[in-house]
Design an enzyme around this catalytic site. Structure first.
Site, PDB file in Angstrom:
ATOM      1  N   SER A 138      52.132  31.496 -20.601  1.00 49.30           N
ATOM      2  CA  SER A 138      51.795  32.143 -19.325  1.00 49.30           C
ATOM      3  C   SER A 138      52.601  33.424 -19.222  1.00 49.30           C
ATOM      4  CB  SER A 138      52.195  31.196 -18.182  1.00 49.30           C
ATOM      5  OG  SER A 138      52.166  31.859 -16.936  1.00 49.30           O
ATOM      6  N   TYR A 151      57.839  25.180 -13.789  1.00 48.88           N
ATOM      7  CA  TYR A 151      56.766  25.838 -14.552  1.00 48.88           C
ATOM      8  C   TYR A 151      57.343  26.983 -15.390  1.00 48.88           C
ATOM      9  CZ  TYR A 151      52.055  27.810 -15.318  1.00 48.88           C
ATOM     10  OH  TYR A 151      50.884  28.273 -15.868  1.00 48.88           O
TER      11      TYR A 151
HETATM   12  P1  NAD Z   1      43.090  23.358 -15.118  1.00 46.79           P
HETATM   13  O1  NAD Z   1      43.718  22.580 -14.026  1.00 46.79           O
HETATM   14  O2  NAD Z   1      41.711  23.900 -14.970  1.00 46.79           O
HETATM   15  O3  NAD Z   1      43.119  22.525 -16.482  1.00 46.79           O
HETATM   16  C1  NAD Z   1      44.215  21.757 -16.860  1.00 46.79           C
HETATM   17  C2  NAD Z   1      43.769  20.760 -17.888  1.00 46.79           C
HETATM   18  O4  NAD Z   1      44.902  19.937 -18.238  1.00 46.79           O
HETATM   19  C3  NAD Z   1      42.692  19.802 -17.370  1.00 46.79           C
HETATM   20  O5  NAD Z   1      41.806  19.478 -18.425  1.00 46.79           O
HETATM   21  C4  NAD Z   1      43.502  18.576 -16.957  1.00 46.79           C
HETATM   22  O6  NAD Z   1      42.738  17.373 -16.961  1.00 46.79           O
HETATM   23  C5  NAD Z   1      44.536  18.585 -18.061  1.00 46.79           C
HETATM   24  N1  NAD Z   1      45.715  17.782 -17.734  1.00 46.79           N
HETATM   25  C6  NAD Z   1      46.505  17.842 -16.639  1.00 46.79           C
HETATM   26  N2  NAD Z   1      47.471  16.918 -16.720  1.00 46.79           N
HETATM   27  C7  NAD Z   1      47.283  16.265 -17.897  1.00 46.79           C
HETATM   28  C8  NAD Z   1      47.957  15.194 -18.529  1.00 46.79           C
HETATM   29  N3  NAD Z   1      49.011  14.587 -17.995  1.00 46.79           N
HETATM   30  N4  NAD Z   1      47.464  14.772 -19.729  1.00 46.79           N
HETATM   31  C9  NAD Z   1      46.371  15.349 -20.282  1.00 46.79           C
HETATM   32  N5  NAD Z   1      45.705  16.366 -19.725  1.00 46.79           N
HETATM   33  C10 NAD Z   1      46.156  16.809 -18.536  1.00 46.79           C
HETATM   34  O7  NAD Z   1      44.138  24.528 -15.411  1.00 46.79           O
HETATM   35  P2  NAD Z   1      44.066  25.852 -16.304  1.00 46.79           P
HETATM   36  O8  NAD Z   1      44.338  26.983 -15.396  1.00 46.79           O
HETATM   37  O9  NAD Z   1      42.885  25.890 -17.201  1.00 46.79           O
HETATM   38  O10 NAD Z   1      45.399  25.649 -17.167  1.00 46.79           O
HETATM   39  C11 NAD Z   1      45.403  25.471 -18.566  1.00 46.79           C
HETATM   40  C12 NAD Z   1      46.716  26.024 -19.117  1.00 46.79           C
HETATM   41  O11 NAD Z   1      46.762  27.418 -18.863  1.00 46.79           O
HETATM   42  C13 NAD Z   1      47.957  25.425 -18.472  1.00 46.79           C
HETATM   43  O12 NAD Z   1      48.953  25.210 -19.454  1.00 46.79           O
HETATM   44  C14 NAD Z   1      48.390  26.511 -17.517  1.00 46.79           C
HETATM   45  O13 NAD Z   1      49.764  26.472 -17.252  1.00 46.79           O
HETATM   46  C15 NAD Z   1      48.007  27.742 -18.298  1.00 46.79           C
HETATM   47  N6  NAD Z   1      47.887  28.954 -17.498  1.00 46.79           N
HETATM   48  C16 NAD Z   1      46.980  29.031 -16.473  1.00 46.79           C
HETATM   49  C17 NAD Z   1      46.918  30.198 -15.741  1.00 46.79           C
HETATM   50  C18 NAD Z   1      45.952  30.368 -14.615  1.00 46.79           C
HETATM   51  O14 NAD Z   1      46.057  31.381 -13.900  1.00 46.79           O
HETATM   52  N7  NAD Z   1      45.006  29.480 -14.403  1.00 46.79           N
HETATM   53  C19 NAD Z   1      47.766  31.276 -16.030  1.00 46.79           C
HETATM   54  C20 NAD Z   1      48.663  31.154 -17.077  1.00 46.79           C
HETATM   55  C21 NAD Z   1      48.713  29.983 -17.803  1.00 46.79           C
END
Ligand code: NAD
Length: 256
Positions: A138, A151
């Site tokens: 991130s 985080y």
């Molecule tokens: P999201 O909530 O859409 O997806 C998260 C995924 O992780 C889902 O499939 C969920 O079921 C799974 N998950 C959650 N807890 C879990 C567990 N204990 N075991 C197995 N699976 C689990 O979120 P996203 O935004 O797509 O995030 C994906 C990654 O991207 C994360 O690591 C997040 O930190 C990172 N990220 C997101 C953003 C953003 O702005 N959305 C920015 C930077 C980084």
């Protein structure tokens, strides 16, 4: 490009992980999906690209379940060639009010799970002298924001893990890199927008504009498709010597 190869994407039932899984399937990879919530929809979206798709529901906070998933994947589809560590959760609170169990869950899911999948995937990658590990970090892997202690700590940690694994595999055909998104409009961020709208008594659209305006100079969300395209590039021969980077796709967030 990835025909006959197997890719495992953690947290791929939603958001960024699902976008990456689809792009890797489009390149010909068989896919191991993981994550919570609705499974059949995401599974058929990925299967539409015509490769094999299997699912394992391991909870990424549980090392024993991660081991089961890695064994299951290898038994069904063979060696994992591409490992994308993407599963992640968020909790927002000042450090003195941060619930210790939320801290533990974020460190386990956003950081330690990648240690476990990586240590279990590398032996077969070494044998094949080829592998790709992509860690979804991130902008918070590079800079901090208030109220996100766990985080930010986990994401800085995964950038460190990425560099270490890249060094340990530097003379092999295995590469390990991180991608560092800014705001992406997924359920994880929608919750923060909704919370902000409720807290400030403003419309959701206004909360969205404020969220972007605070951090992301482009004032545009990064998309899962853009992150998926970068992941595909990191899996390509052109990226054979890209090792240990933490690559921002953040609309200028960390350039400030
Ligand atoms: P999201 O909530 O859409 O997806 C998260 C995924 O992780 C889902 O499939 C969920 O079921 C799974 N998950 C959650 N807890 C879990 C567990 N204990 N075991 C197995 N699976 C689990 O979120 P996203 O935004 O797509 O995030 C994906 C990654 O991207 C994360 O690591 C997040 O930190 C990172 N990220 C997101 C953003 C953003 O702005 N959305 C920015 C930077 C980084």
């Amino acid at each position: 490009m990835l025909k006959g190869k197997t890719a495992l994407v953690t947290g791929s039932t939603s958001g960024i992980g699902l976008g990456i899984a689809k792009a890797l399937a489009q390149q010909g990879a068989n896919i191991v999906l993981n994550g919570f919530g609705e499974i059949e929809g995401p599974k058929s979206e990925v299967a539409a690209f015509g490769t094999q798709v299997i699912y394992h529901g391991a909870d990424m906070s549980k090392p024993g379940e991660i081991e089961d998933m890695m064994k299951f994947a290898a038994s069904q589809l063979g060696r994992i060639d591409v490992l994308v560590n993407n599963a992640g959760i968020q909790h927002v609170a000042p450090v003195e009010a941060f619930p210790p169990e939320r801290w533990d869950a974020i460190i386990a899911i956003n950081l330690s799970s990648a240690f476990h999948t990586t240590r279990l995937a590398i032996p077969a990658m070494r044998e094949a002298n080829w592998g790709r590990i992509v860690n979804v970090a991130s902008a918070h892997g590079l800079v901090a924001s208030a109220q996100k202690s766990a985080y930010v700590a986990a994401k800085h940690g995964i950038v460190g893990l990425t560099k270490t694994v890249a060094l340990e595999t530097a003379t092999t055909g295995i590469t390990c890199n991180a991608i560092c998104p800014g705001w992406v409009l997924t359920p994880l961020v929608q919750k923060q927008i909704d919370d902000r709208a409720a807290r400030e008594g403003i419309a959701v659209e206004q909360a969205q504009r404020e969220l972007l305006g605070e951090k992301q100079p482009s004032l545009q969300f990064t998309t899962p498709e853009q992150l998926a395209a970068l992941t595909v590039f990191l899996c390509s021969p052109a990226a054979d010597n890209v090792r240990g980077v933490a690559w921002q796709v953040d609309g200028g967030w960390t350039a400030q």
